[in-house]
Design a protein around this motif. Sequence first.
Motif, PDB file in Angstrom:
ATOM      1  N   VAL A 320      65.894  15.228 -26.356  1.00 14.16           N
ATOM      2  CA  VAL A 320      65.033  15.661 -25.251  1.00 14.16           C
ATOM      3  C   VAL A 320      64.267  14.434 -24.774  1.00 14.16           C
ATOM      4  O   VAL A 320      63.456  13.866 -25.515  1.00 14.16           O
ATOM      5  N   LEU A 321      64.530  13.999 -23.546  1.00 12.39           N
ATOM      6  CA  LEU A 321      63.947  12.786 -22.983  1.00 12.39           C
ATOM      7  C   LEU A 321      62.958  13.149 -21.890  1.00 12.39           C
ATOM      8  O   LEU A 321      62.993  14.260 -21.343  1.00 12.39           O
ATOM      9  N   THR A 322      62.062  12.238 -21.564  1.00  8.65           N
ATOM     10  CA  THR A 322      61.077  12.474 -20.504  1.00  8.65           C
ATOM     11  C   THR A 322      61.231  11.429 -19.408  1.00  8.65           C
ATOM     12  O   THR A 322      61.618  10.290 -19.673  1.00  8.65           O
ATOM     13  N   ALA A 323      60.927  11.840 -18.168  1.00 10.33           N
ATOM     14  CA  ALA A 323      61.068  10.916 -17.041  1.00 10.33           C
ATOM     15  C   ALA A 323      60.286  11.424 -15.844  1.00 10.33           C
ATOM     16  O   ALA A 323      59.903  12.604 -15.782  1.00 10.33           O
ATOM     17  N   SER A 324      60.078  10.529 -14.900  1.00 14.39           N
ATOM     18  CA  SER A 324      59.551  10.893 -13.583  1.00 14.39           C
ATOM     19  C   SER A 324      60.432  10.207 -12.549  1.00 14.39           C
ATOM     20  O   SER A 324      60.305   9.009 -12.311  1.00 14.39           O
ATOM     21  N   ALA A 325      61.339  10.982 -11.959  1.00 16.90           N
ATOM     22  CA  ALA A 325      62.224  10.416 -10.945  1.00 16.90           C
ATOM     23  C   ALA A 325      61.430   9.953  -9.733  1.00 16.90           C
ATOM     24  O   ALA A 325      61.800   8.986  -9.058  1.00 16.90           O
ATOM     25  N   LYS A 326      60.319  10.610  -9.459  1.00 15.21           N
ATOM     26  CA  LYS A 326      59.509  10.275  -8.284  1.00 15.21           C
ATOM     27  C   LYS A 326      58.875   8.895  -8.411  1.00 15.21           C
ATOM     28  O   LYS A 326      58.862   8.103  -7.461  1.00 15.21           O
ATOM     29  N   THR A 327      58.343   8.568  -9.594  1.00 15.67           N
ATOM     30  CA  THR A 327      57.682   7.274  -9.792  1.00 15.67           C
ATOM     31  C   THR A 327      58.600   6.220 -10.397  1.00 15.67           C
ATOM     32  O   THR A 327      58.280   5.033 -10.387  1.00 15.67           O
ATOM     33  N   GLY A 328      59.718   6.656 -10.944  1.00 16.76           N
ATOM     34  CA  GLY A 328      60.643   5.718 -11.584  1.00 16.76           C
ATOM     35  C   GLY A 328      60.431   5.561 -13.078  1.00 16.76           C
ATOM     36  O   GLY A 328      61.164   4.812 -13.730  1.00 16.76           O
ATOM     37  N   ARG A 329      59.456   6.270 -13.636  1.00 18.34           N
ATOM     38  CA  ARG A 329      59.157   6.149 -15.063  1.00 18.34           C
ATOM     39  C   ARG A 329      60.333   6.620 -15.911  1.00 18.34           C
ATOM     40  O   ARG A 329      60.809   7.742 -15.753  1.00 18.34           O
ATOM     41  N   GLN A 330      60.821   5.760 -16.781  1.00 19.15           N
ATOM     42  CA  GLN A 330      61.855   6.059 -17.774  1.00 19.15           C
ATOM     43  C   GLN A 330      63.244   6.333 -17.175  1.00 19.15           C
ATOM     44  O   GLN A 330      64.163   6.698 -17.918  1.00 19.15           O
ATOM     45  N   VAL A 331      63.435   6.189 -15.854  1.00 20.63           N
ATOM     46  CA  VAL A 331      64.746   6.526 -15.279  1.00 20.63           C
ATOM     47  C   VAL A 331      65.831   5.566 -15.768  1.00 20.63           C
ATOM     48  O   VAL A 331      66.987   5.975 -15.956  1.00 20.63           O
ATOM     49  N   THR A 332      65.477   4.301 -15.991  1.00 19.29           N
ATOM     50  CA  THR A 332      66.462   3.349 -16.503  1.00 19.29           C
ATOM     51  C   THR A 332      66.858   3.710 -17.930  1.00 19.29           C
ATOM     52  O   THR A 332      68.041   3.655 -18.294  1.00 19.29           O
ATOM     53  N   ARG A 333      65.889   4.105 -18.718  1.00 19.37           N
ATOM     54  CA  ARG A 333      66.177   4.486 -20.108  1.00 19.37           C
ATOM     55  C   ARG A 333      67.070   5.733 -20.154  1.00 19.37           C
ATOM     56  O   ARG A 333      67.965   5.827 -21.002  1.00 19.37           O
ATOM     57  N   ILE A 334      66.837   6.672 -19.241  1.00 17.77           N
ATOM     58  CA  ILE A 334      67.671   7.873 -19.198  1.00 17.77           C
ATOM     59  C   ILE A 334      69.129   7.486 -18.952  1.00 17.77           C
ATOM     60  O   ILE A 334      70.052   7.996 -19.612  1.00 17.77           O
ATOM     61  N   LEU A 335      69.351   6.559 -18.023  1.00 17.29           N
ATOM     62  CA  LEU A 335      70.709   6.113 -17.718  1.00 17.29           C
ATOM     63  C   LEU A 335      71.324   5.396 -18.921  1.00 17.29           C
ATOM     64  O   LEU A 335      72.503   5.575 -19.236  1.00 17.29           O
ATOM     65  N   GLU A 336      70.531   4.573 -19.596  1.00 21.48           N
ATOM     66  CA  GLU A 336      71.017   3.872 -20.785  1.00 21.48           C
ATOM     67  C   GLU A 336      71.432   4.857 -21.887  1.00 21.48           C
ATOM     68  O   GLU A 336      72.444   4.673 -22.566  1.00 21.48           O
ATOM     69  N   GLU A 337      70.628   5.913 -22.051  1.00 24.54           N
ATOM     70  CA  GLU A 337      70.952   6.939 -23.054  1.00 24.54           C
ATOM     71  C   GLU A 337      72.253   7.644 -22.688  1.00 24.54           C
ATOM     72  O   GLU A 337      73.077   7.948 -23.559  1.00 24.54           O
ATOM     73  N   ALA A 338      72.451   7.910 -21.388  1.00 25.04           N
ATOM     74  CA  ALA A 338      73.676   8.575 -20.942  1.00 25.04           C
ATOM     75  C   ALA A 338      74.899   7.707 -21.216  1.00 25.04           C
ATOM     76  O   ALA A 338      75.941   8.195 -21.679  1.00 25.04           O
TER      77      ALA A 338
END
Length: 438
Positions: A320-338
């Motif tokens: 279970v990951l957390t992110a904010s697509a609106k601000t860009g927070r953690q979006v790179t990490r989400i892609l790396e995890e994928a």
Amino acid sequence: MKVAVVGYPNVGKSSLVNRLTQSREAVVHERAGITRDRKELACEWNGRRFTLIDTGGMDFLDADPISGSIREQAQAAINDAQLALLVVDAKAGMRPGDQEMADLLRRSGLPVVVAANKIDAVHDTALMYEFHGLGLGDPIAVSAAQGLGSGDLLDALVEKLPEDDEEPEEDVMRLAVVGRPNVGKSTLVNRWLGEDRVIVSDVAGTTRDAIDLPLEVDGRKLIVVDTAGMRRQAKVQESVEYFTTLRTQRAVERADVALVVCDAKDGITAQDLRMAELAMKESCATALVLNKWDEHPLTEEDLKHERAHAQNKLRLRPKVLTASAKTGRQVTRILEEAIMLGDKMSGRIPTPQLNKFLSEVQQVRQPPAKQGHRLKLIYMAQIGERPPRFAIQVNSRSRVTRDYAYFIENRLRARYGMDGVPLVIDFNERTQRRSERP
């Protein structure tokens, strides 16, 4: 090579694309304005391969913000293409929107083929002659519904396409982004792509198709699939939503990895869990993403609860990951995890490592025994990928309990970081040698 399929709303562009590609990938409905984002579909004719870009209908007088976004997506398709296919409605006759489209295409400098659609019988062929007035050459009479003239149209497209010397694409990882309506899937995808590639709106249900989008990360090629929001089956009332749900399910079937995007305000809902189960049943590596973290941050205790909830409900124990697509927070990490999940799907674990793991598992927890005879785990090897498949040789399959099989599976996940990855473990009984038989 790409062909942009453009035209006024409800002239049959998506139906024609489905006919030419011999598929049902593009959503078709009698109501105008169903197609919004641009969708790319592969097509082949007489040995030539090219891509058709299905676009939303361009109505230059519609002031609706979504109509403006549709026009921008269609213009982007024209900019990305080497040929344009202008589709017009022969039964409706010439309309001002057709002339405006013709003017736009002339300014683009692209070669153009005009398809006069909805000519469903030979005696309707004369209807196409009116479109000579567009000044784009001889129109071709076609019927997306009946298939009439589709071969002639494909001949014309292939004839006008420039020579293609591109190398064929290698096998790439497919990442499906799924979730309920309005949880921020398209915003997340646009963040990864660095552009407004798919339309984003506060109105739920803006995305109506599964859109394949190429993405390259540090030299690694991916296909990101943005999908329509999936409601509970009981809430799917209109036919458009039913067909978009089918497209989303098909996108998951073809994906290697699925990210289930959730709204942090609601937490992980029963519908989110159902979507994760759907992905897992299709042998798709899965993770859950709590989006809109900027608006609804959870406490560490709440987040711990959400993770425990997901792991208790889902056998694959996805992250279970957390992110904010609106601000860009953690979006790179989400892609790396994928990407990491995709690598786990296709990776292999050496046999010596697996046998060492098997020995340690038996030391941690002794195998079960039945009627005084204990289960023995003799040998383990990986025999397949996508999903990873393992074979364990045992002395007796009847002594393998479900509880102990799950224990091995969970230890395997923990050892090799395979949370959220579907695993198949076969327990094969060793054939006794003659000297060993009683």
